[in-house]
Scaffold this motif. Structure first.
Motif, PDB file in Angstrom:
ATOM      1  N   ILE A  67      45.577 -22.417   4.402  1.00 59.46           N
ATOM      2  CA  ILE A  67      44.866 -21.425   5.205  1.00 59.46           C
ATOM      3  C   ILE A  67      43.411 -21.835   5.380  1.00 59.46           C
ATOM      4  N   VAL A  68      42.782 -22.268   4.267  1.00 56.34           N
ATOM      5  CA  VAL A  68      41.380 -22.660   4.365  1.00 56.34           C
ATOM      6  C   VAL A  68      41.235 -23.893   5.254  1.00 56.34           C
ATOM      7  N   ASN A  69      42.205 -24.823   5.146  1.00 55.88           N
ATOM      8  CA  ASN A  69      42.148 -26.005   6.003  1.00 55.88           C
ATOM      9  C   ASN A  69      42.249 -25.661   7.466  1.00 55.88           C
ATOM     10  N   SER A  70      42.874 -24.523   7.768  1.00 56.77           N
ATOM     11  CA  SER A  70      43.039 -24.169   9.169  1.00 56.77           C
ATOM     12  C   SER A  70      41.823 -23.469   9.723  1.00 56.77           C
ATOM     13  N   MET A  71      40.892 -23.084   8.838  1.00 56.51           N
ATOM     14  CA  MET A  71      39.734 -22.369   9.341  1.00 56.51           C
ATOM     15  C   MET A  71      38.507 -23.250   9.431  1.00 56.51           C
ATOM     16  N   ILE A  72      38.433 -24.255   8.583  1.00 58.86           N
ATOM     17  CA  ILE A  72      37.231 -25.080   8.513  1.00 58.86           C
ATOM     18  C   ILE A  72      37.572 -26.436   9.100  1.00 58.86           C
ATOM     19  N   PRO A  73      36.907 -26.816  10.167  1.00 59.71           N
ATOM     20  CA  PRO A  73      37.246 -28.095  10.791  1.00 59.71           C
ATOM     21  C   PRO A  73      36.875 -29.252   9.879  1.00 59.71           C
ATOM     22  N   LYS A  74      37.598 -30.320   9.997  1.00 57.75           N
ATOM     23  CA  LYS A  74      37.324 -31.556   9.284  1.00 57.75           C
ATOM     24  C   LYS A  74      37.514 -31.446   7.778  1.00 57.75           C
TER      25      LYS A  74
ATOM     26  N   ALA B 164      40.445 -31.043   6.337  1.00 60.36           N
ATOM     27  CA  ALA B 164      41.690 -31.735   5.991  1.00 60.36           C
ATOM     28  C   ALA B 164      41.534 -33.229   6.229  1.00 60.36           C
ATOM     29  N   ALA B 165      42.310 -34.019   5.497  1.00 62.04           N
ATOM     30  CA  ALA B 165      42.247 -35.464   5.683  1.00 62.04           C
ATOM     31  C   ALA B 165      42.837 -35.832   7.040  1.00 62.04           C
ATOM     32  N   THR B 166      42.614 -37.073   7.475  1.00 68.73           N
ATOM     33  CA  THR B 166      43.068 -37.465   8.799  1.00 68.73           C
ATOM     34  C   THR B 166      44.588 -37.532   8.881  1.00 68.73           C
ATOM     35  N   ASN B 167      45.237 -37.853   7.773  1.00 73.87           N
ATOM     36  CA  ASN B 167      46.694 -37.910   7.843  1.00 73.87           C
ATOM     37  C   ASN B 167      47.320 -36.631   7.302  1.00 73.87           C
ATOM     38  N   TYR B 168      46.594 -35.537   7.446  1.00 80.82           N
ATOM     39  CA  TYR B 168      47.062 -34.231   6.954  1.00 80.82           C
ATOM     40  C   TYR B 168      48.393 -33.870   7.583  1.00 80.82           C
ATOM     41  N   LEU B 169      48.483 -34.085   8.906  1.00 84.43           N
ATOM     42  CA  LEU B 169      49.683 -33.657   9.609  1.00 84.43           C
ATOM     43  C   LEU B 169      50.896 -34.404   9.095  1.00 84.43           C
ATOM     44  N   ARG B 170      50.727 -35.686   8.873  1.00 87.76           N
ATOM     45  CA  ARG B 170      51.886 -36.489   8.537  1.00 87.76           C
ATOM     46  C   ARG B 170      52.224 -36.417   7.067  1.00 87.76           C
ATOM     47  N   MET B 171      51.185 -36.500   6.227  1.00 84.13           N
ATOM     48  CA  MET B 171      51.444 -36.612   4.796  1.00 84.13           C
ATOM     49  C   MET B 171      51.558 -35.273   4.109  1.00 84.13           C
ATOM     50  N   ASN B 172      50.716 -34.327   4.505  1.00 80.44           N
ATOM     51  CA  ASN B 172      50.741 -33.057   3.788  1.00 80.44           C
ATOM     52  C   ASN B 172      51.757 -32.108   4.417  1.00 80.44           C
ATOM     53  N   ILE B 173      51.535 -31.784   5.686  1.00 81.72           N
ATOM     54  CA  ILE B 173      52.416 -30.816   6.333  1.00 81.72           C
ATOM     55  C   ILE B 173      53.751 -31.473   6.686  1.00 81.72           C
TER      56      ILE B 173
ATOM     57  N   THR C 126      39.143 -26.363  17.210  1.00 81.85           N
ATOM     58  CA  THR C 126      38.700 -27.656  16.684  1.00 81.85           C
ATOM     59  C   THR C 126      39.625 -28.144  15.588  1.00 81.85           C
ATOM     60  N   VAL C 127      40.012 -27.229  14.717  1.00 83.25           N
ATOM     61  CA  VAL C 127      40.924 -27.619  13.637  1.00 83.25           C
ATOM     62  C   VAL C 127      42.243 -28.124  14.207  1.00 83.25           C
ATOM     63  N   LEU C 128      42.751 -27.420  15.211  1.00 75.48           N
ATOM     64  CA  LEU C 128      44.014 -27.844  15.830  1.00 75.48           C
ATOM     65  C   LEU C 128      43.905 -29.253  16.377  1.00 75.48           C
ATOM     66  N   ILE C 129      42.849 -29.491  17.131  1.00 74.61           N
ATOM     67  CA  ILE C 129      42.700 -30.816  17.729  1.00 74.61           C
ATOM     68  C   ILE C 129      42.538 -31.870  16.647  1.00 74.61           C
ATOM     69  N   ALA C 130      41.723 -31.558  15.640  1.00 73.10           N
ATOM     70  CA  ALA C 130      41.486 -32.548  14.581  1.00 73.10           C
ATOM     71  C   ALA C 130      42.779 -32.869  13.834  1.00 73.10           C
ATOM     72  N   VAL C 131      43.570 -31.859  13.547  1.00 75.80           N
ATOM     73  CA  VAL C 131      44.801 -32.100  12.798  1.00 75.80           C
ATOM     74  C   VAL C 131      45.819 -32.833  13.656  1.00 75.80           C
ATOM     75  N   LEU C 132      45.855 -32.523  14.950  1.00 81.11           N
ATOM     76  CA  LEU C 132      46.871 -33.131  15.810  1.00 81.11           C
ATOM     77  C   LEU C 132      46.460 -34.487  16.350  1.00 81.11           C
ATOM     78  N   THR C 133      45.289 -34.979  15.971  1.00 84.47           N
ATOM     79  CA  THR C 133      44.802 -36.247  16.523  1.00 84.47           C
ATOM     80  C   THR C 133      45.761 -37.417  16.338  1.00 84.47           C
ATOM     81  N   PRO C 134      46.345 -37.612  15.170  1.00 89.67           N
ATOM     82  CA  PRO C 134      47.260 -38.760  15.041  1.00 89.67           C
ATOM     83  C   PRO C 134      48.390 -38.733  16.051  1.00 89.67           C
TER      84      PRO C 134
END
Lengths: 224, 360
Positions: B127-134, B136-145, B279-287
């Protein structure tokens, strides 16, 4: 072969299985008694006794919800009579009339309250099971339904308060009553259901219960 | 296969010769998982994207197998309620057993327990990662979620958001008319409208995005061995639904703050919340966006949908009562007329919001 025949013989001559079917009155057995199974022959008793026994069980559960000290009886002998009575009662009082009177409140319909209570309890129970809790479906629905008792009491008190003309003080009183009912209900259900979850997931399981009672208390508070 | 010498050095396995004909255990291209777009298990996120790789790339095979084994050692200890399937994941076969052991019927409850395999701190962290941009790590989408998509967060966040908007909407309309001696009533329809709106957003949009990602993949250059893996990555449907569900979390406190009836503050809140979570959405979906041909359009689409959702909430639930209040002010001094036209005033007053909104 011989030993097998012996075993059968043993079972056949056991006293608890022999005898007439028409034995009147109570009869206690000393052999294995399971939880929840009545230990006596209920086939011949008058209906009044059967009904009274069930009503006594329901009454005991109401008492245990209001004073949540002993945990096991609600979970062991669950039944859904209490939740049904409470839900019907609350939905009847909370329903807003869609009559021509423009001063009437446009509140929830009977069916909406009914659905919120039952489907809400089912969803909360499903959530607790999916998170890995070891409680059965109907036990959890039973506990959530019985824990509506404080909220129903708050609704009765609010209805009584609404009989007089409204002032801010009376609204504040209704607010306090509803809050007390909500906190009481959440605390009672937490006592009953809290143990069934692994500790690092307990808040995840308690939050939907909190939300469930919050929504119902909101319906109670906004009823006027 | 490529030049044997360098790759032989890299292969720690004994059965390197039979790599192409690997036994059925490491059957990552098995039909049940190649087609399962969203039906991944705890290791299913990995198996899912694995179905698109070529198995003949030794270096990435090794990286994948070792990371999978490591995660299963860690993950096997942390799974307490996920049923027999994940408990059978030994450290020996990594992703292979994930394909073989997780063949649960979707009619059992253990199948769905895979998607609820989160602890309290994980949910809070997401939840906190979804509110504060940057954050989460760059590979958050792939490795964490991607490895452990959960449905607990999205489901309960959407339910909370629906009720918080409905309750705050009613509170806001009450406060706006408290001084008009207007008999306030509770408008239960807000719950149904809010529910449909939010569920559509949180479910249809990830599905559309998933399809767009899948079918707009940039053509991959096969000569660049290292980049092949990440260049052909598209997120699974479950990961996208997870991301979108958590991205709605910021609107819960914002919807409570919308009760304050200062227009400037409300719009400021809308813009801030939409910017932050966008911003969080775009940053997380960048890969994943990098691999798509239409990356610019997708970015604009994602941000646009988010802003429309936020503005829509504000306008629909928190702004139309002024029209209803004006109508109520006209009807209350004339009780006789009110009795004659009861239905009309009830409808106008009772928040048949679409007409009021149209007159906006």
């Amino acid at each position: 072969m011989d030993s097998r025949l012996d075993m059968f013989e043993d079972v056949n001559t056991s006293p608890s299985l022999e005898g007439d079917m028409s034995i009147p009155g109570k009869r206690t057995t000393t052999t294995t008694a399971q939880h929840g199974v009545p230990e006596y022959n209920t086939l011949d008793e008058p209906i009044r006794e059967t009904v009274l026994r069930d009503m006594r069980a329901v009454g005991i559960k109401f008492y245990h919800v209001l004073y949540p000290k002993e945990k096991s009886s609600l979970l062991r002998d669950w039944d859904l009579w209490g939740p049904l009575v409470l839900c019907t009662f609350m939905a009847t009082i909370l329903q807003g009339s869609s009559s021509a009177d423009s001063m009437s409140d446009n509140g929830p319909e009977f069916a909406q309250v009914f659905v919120i209570v039952w489907i809400g309890a089912a969803i909360v129970t499903l959530n607790s099971k999916l998170l890995g809790g070891n409680i059965s479906f109907f036990q959890s629905v039973c506990v959530l339904g019985y824990c509506l008792t404080p909220v129903a009491l708050a609704l009765i008190i609010c209805r009584v308060i609404l009989l007089s003309t409204q002032t801010h003080f009376l609204f504040f009183l209704r607010f306090v009553t509803t809050t007390i009912g909500f906190v009481w209900a959440t605390y009672a259900s937490f006592i009953f259901l809290g143990q069934s979850q692994p500790p690092h997931r307990k808040p995840l399981a308690v939050y939907p219960i909190f939300l469930f009672f919050f929504i119902i208390s909101w319906l109670v508070l906004s009823h006027n | 296969m490529e030049t044997p010498t360098a790759d032989d050095l890299l292969q720690f396995r004994d059965y390197s010769a039979t790599n192409s004909g690997t036994p059925a255990q490491i059957n990552v291209n098995s039909p049940t998982h190649a087609t399962g777009g969203g039906a991944g298990g705890a290791g299913g996120g990995g198996v899912n994207y694995n179905g698109q790789r070529q198995r003949g790339d030794p270096l990435s095979d090794l990286i994948y197998d070792m990371s999978n084994s490591a995660q299963n050692i860690i993950g096997g200890g942390g799974n307490d309620g996920s049923g027999g399937a994940n408990a059978s994941l030994g450290s020996a076969d990594g992703g292979g057993t994930a394909g073989g052991g997780a063949r649960l019927s979707f009619l059992t409850i253990e199948y769905y327990q895979q998607f609820f395999n989160v602890d309290t701190y994980m949910v809070l962290e997401r939840i906190v990662n979804s509110m504060i941009p940057k954050r989460a790590a760059t590979n958050y989408l792939r490795m964490n979620i991607g490895e452990n998509p959960d449905l607990y967060g999205p489901f309960w966040i959407t339910i909370t958001l629906i009720f918080s908007i409905a309750i705050s909407g009613n509170l806001a309309s009450y406060l706006q008319q408290a001084d008009d001696s207007y008999h306030w009533h509770y408008n239960f329809h807000l719950v149904s409208y809010a529910a449909s709106c939010i569920f559509l957003y949180a479910n249809i949009l990830p599905a559309i995005l998933w399809a767009l990602f899948k079918y707009s993949l940039k053509p991959v250059d096969a000569t660049d061995a290292v980049e092949t893996d990440s260049a052909s990555y598209t997120p699974s449907l479950l990961s996208l639904m997870c991301i979108y569900g958590y991205s709605l979390a910021i609107y819960i406190p914002v919807s409570i703050l919308w009760v304050i009836n200062i227009s400037l503050l409300q719009w400021l809140l809308v813009i801030t919340a939409a910017l932050l979570s966008g911003t969080v959405l775009i940053a997380v979906l960048t890969p994943a966006l990098r691999n798509s041909q239409y990356s610019l359009f997708l970015i604009i689409g994602i941000l646009g949908a988010h802003i429309i959702l936020a503005a829509g909430f504000l306008l629909y639930f928190f702004h139309s009562p002024p029209e209803a209040a004006a109508l109520a002010a006209k009807t209350t001094p004339a009780p006789l007329i009110k009795n004659i036209l009861p239905k009309l005033s009830t409808q106008a007053v009772a928040g048949d919001l679409p007409p009021a909104n149209l007159t906006n």
